[in-house]
Scaffold this motif. Structure first.
Motif, PDB file in Angstrom:
ATOM      1  N   ILE A  92       7.303   2.986  -2.005  1.00 12.60           N
ATOM      2  CA  ILE A  92       5.102   3.298  -1.420  1.00 12.60           C
ATOM      3  C   ILE A  92       4.441   3.776  -0.577  1.00 12.60           C
ATOM      4  O   ILE A  92       3.581   5.047  -0.683  1.00 12.60           O
ATOM      5  N   HIS A  93       5.109   3.575   0.740  1.00  6.05           N
ATOM      6  CA  HIS A  93       4.521   4.424   1.731  1.00  6.05           C
ATOM      7  C   HIS A  93       4.908   6.182   1.250  1.00  6.05           C
ATOM      8  O   HIS A  93       4.371   7.048   1.586  1.00  6.05           O
TER       9      HIS A  93
ATOM     10  N   CYS B 103       1.999   7.394  -1.363  1.00  2.84           N
ATOM     11  CA  CYS B 103       0.678   6.515  -1.380  1.00  2.84           C
ATOM     12  C   CYS B 103      -0.232   7.427  -0.509  1.00  2.84           C
ATOM     13  O   CYS B 103      -0.256   8.583   0.562  1.00  2.84           O
TER      14      CYS B 103
ATOM     15  N   CYS C 132      -0.151  -3.423   0.084  1.00  6.09           N
ATOM     16  CA  CYS C 132       0.965  -3.627  -0.635  1.00  6.09           C
ATOM     17  C   CYS C 132       1.615  -4.870  -0.719  1.00  6.09           C
ATOM     18  O   CYS C 132       1.868  -4.780   1.194  1.00  6.09           O
TER      19      CYS C 132
ATOM     20  N   VAL D 233      -3.892  -1.053  -3.665  1.00  9.96           N
ATOM     21  CA  VAL D 233      -3.819  -0.203  -2.203  1.00  9.96           C
ATOM     22  C   VAL D 233      -5.235   0.678  -2.582  1.00  9.96           C
ATOM     23  O   VAL D 233      -6.482   0.619  -1.564  1.00  9.96           O
TER      24      VAL D 233
ATOM     25  N   GLY E 275       4.358  -0.983   2.151  1.00  9.99           N
ATOM     26  CA  GLY E 275       4.601  -0.290   1.390  1.00  9.99           C
ATOM     27  C   GLY E 275       5.211   0.502   2.217  1.00  9.99           C
ATOM     28  O   GLY E 275       6.694   0.945   1.502  1.00  9.99           O
TER      29      GLY E 275
ATOM     30  N   ARG F 281      -1.263   7.715   2.806  1.00  9.43           N
ATOM     31  CA  ARG F 281      -0.629   8.207   4.010  1.00  9.43           C
ATOM     32  C   ARG F 281      -0.577   9.237   4.311  1.00  9.43           C
ATOM     33  O   ARG F 281      -0.468   9.556   5.883  1.00  9.43           O
TER      34      ARG F 281
ATOM     35  N   ALA G  34       2.629   3.451  -6.971  1.00  3.31           N
ATOM     36  CA  ALA G  34       1.977   4.483  -6.134  1.00  3.31           C
ATOM     37  C   ALA G  34       1.217   5.849  -7.490  1.00  3.31           C
ATOM     38  O   ALA G  34       0.376   6.398  -7.160  1.00  3.31           O
TER      39      ALA G  34
END
Length: 342
Positions: free
Chosen positions: A220-221, A224, A283, A277, A257, A227, A265
């Protein structure tokens, strides 16, 4: 498809959308269409075990393809407690008949964990335990799709102290291809996309947790939209502070995430309308093994928090913490430099 009023242009557009969804190259669209066109509607047996029906509720909200398109045009859904009209003995006869007529070719979808304690007596239907029903139905399946974190890893049923001895499908079935589509619930398009992908190309490329890499290949990171704030060391300190209102990173509020692999995402939810998010909540890592036992959802991700999940996750969490610290240090240096410049 011609009889249903679906033209070639619409069909190719659908195939292009599916190949893009699964991160396949553009030239794969024609091959995908050819395989899908040649595939007959396979029999699908959907077995619910220790579950809450949330995964099926999610599936009914799929936009591409829609549930009605999936079950009337793409697959033959021959057994499902919630959607079928039959009940009791008639329902079980429908399952056995579908198994006999499509032996070795049907797809088995499993929803919910399987209790194993007391020889499986925590889950019984038609005088058979869930363990027995799973083993019986899996024997003639071409492949098994475990939808939801419960079917994939045990989920909430397996949370400490796991009173029923709940496990995921892959813990019991070793002689059949198992495809995990975890989540609580999973994204509907990921479930339907996995089924359509299997029809066209067979078992997809899977990661170490048996998840399709097309949907679970990035964290997810990684994707995202917050980020950029993480990289700059800008973190919300509470859910109603200025940082939260400006869309800053939710890492310090417990966002999972950085250690969660899923497509939220990019595909999003409700037909692409949004995702958690984007709605202002971090998350919770619902597509990962053991997520119910990872501590409070509002604690920052740390290596200590994930120690029980193995060195790889601990290392990833440690890396995230280091990255966050680096971002804050960078922010401090910039602030100092600006002050000296003034």
């Amino acid at each position: 498809m011609d009889e249903a009023g679906v033209g070639r242009r619409q069909f190719m557009k659908y195939c292009a959308g599916m190949t893009a969804l699964m991160a396949m190259p553009p030239m794969a669209t024609t091959a995908f269409a050819k395989q899908l066109r040649a595939a007959r509607r396979p029999s699908v047996i959907y077995m619910p075990f220790q579950e809450c029906t949330g995964c099926l509720e999610s599936l009914t909200r799929s936009f591409a393809p829609s549930l009605e398109s999936l079950i009337f045009d793409t697959i033959s859904l021959d057994y499902n407690h919630t959607l079928q009209a039959a009940a009791g003995h008639a329902a079980e006869e429908a399952r056995l008949e579908a198994m006999e007529e499509n032996w070795g070719e049907y797809i088995l979808i499993v929803d919910g964990s399987i209790p194993t304690k007391l020889n499986g007596m925590y889950g019984v239907s038609e005088s058979h335990t869930f363990m027995e029903q799973l083993e019986q139905t899996a024997e003639g399946a071409a492949a098994i799709v475990a939808v939801g974190v419960c079917a994939a890893y045990g989920g909430v049923g397996a949370a400490y102290p796991n009173p029923t001895g709940a496990v995921g499908v892959a813990d019991l079935i070793k002689n059949k291809p198992v495809i995990n589509v975890p989540g609580c619930p999973p994204i509907p398009e990921v479930m339907t996309g996995t089924l359509v992908s299997f029809l066209a190309n067979g078992v997809p490329d899977l990661d170490a947790h048996l998840r399709p890499r097309a949907f679970f290949g990035n964290t997810i990171h990684d994707r995202c939209y917050r980020r950029r704030f993480y990289d700059r060391g800008l973190f919300a300190k509470s859910f109603d502070d200025e940082g939260a209102r400006n869309g800053w990173c939710l890492y310090e509020l417990g966002c999972r995430g950085p250690t969660t692999y899923n497509a939220c995402a990019t595909i999003k939810w409700n037909g692409g309308a949004g995702w958690p998010v984007e709605s202002g909540h971090g998350c919770i890592g619902c597509s990962e093994p053991g997520f119910w036992d990872q501590g409070g959802f509002y604690e920052p991700v740390t290596a200590k928090l994930f120690t029980e999940r193995g060195e790889s996750i601990a290392a990833a969490a440690a890396g995230v913490a280091v990255g966050a610290a680096a971002g804050l240090a960078s922010k401090a240096r910039k602030k100092k430099l600006a002050s000296e410049t003034e």
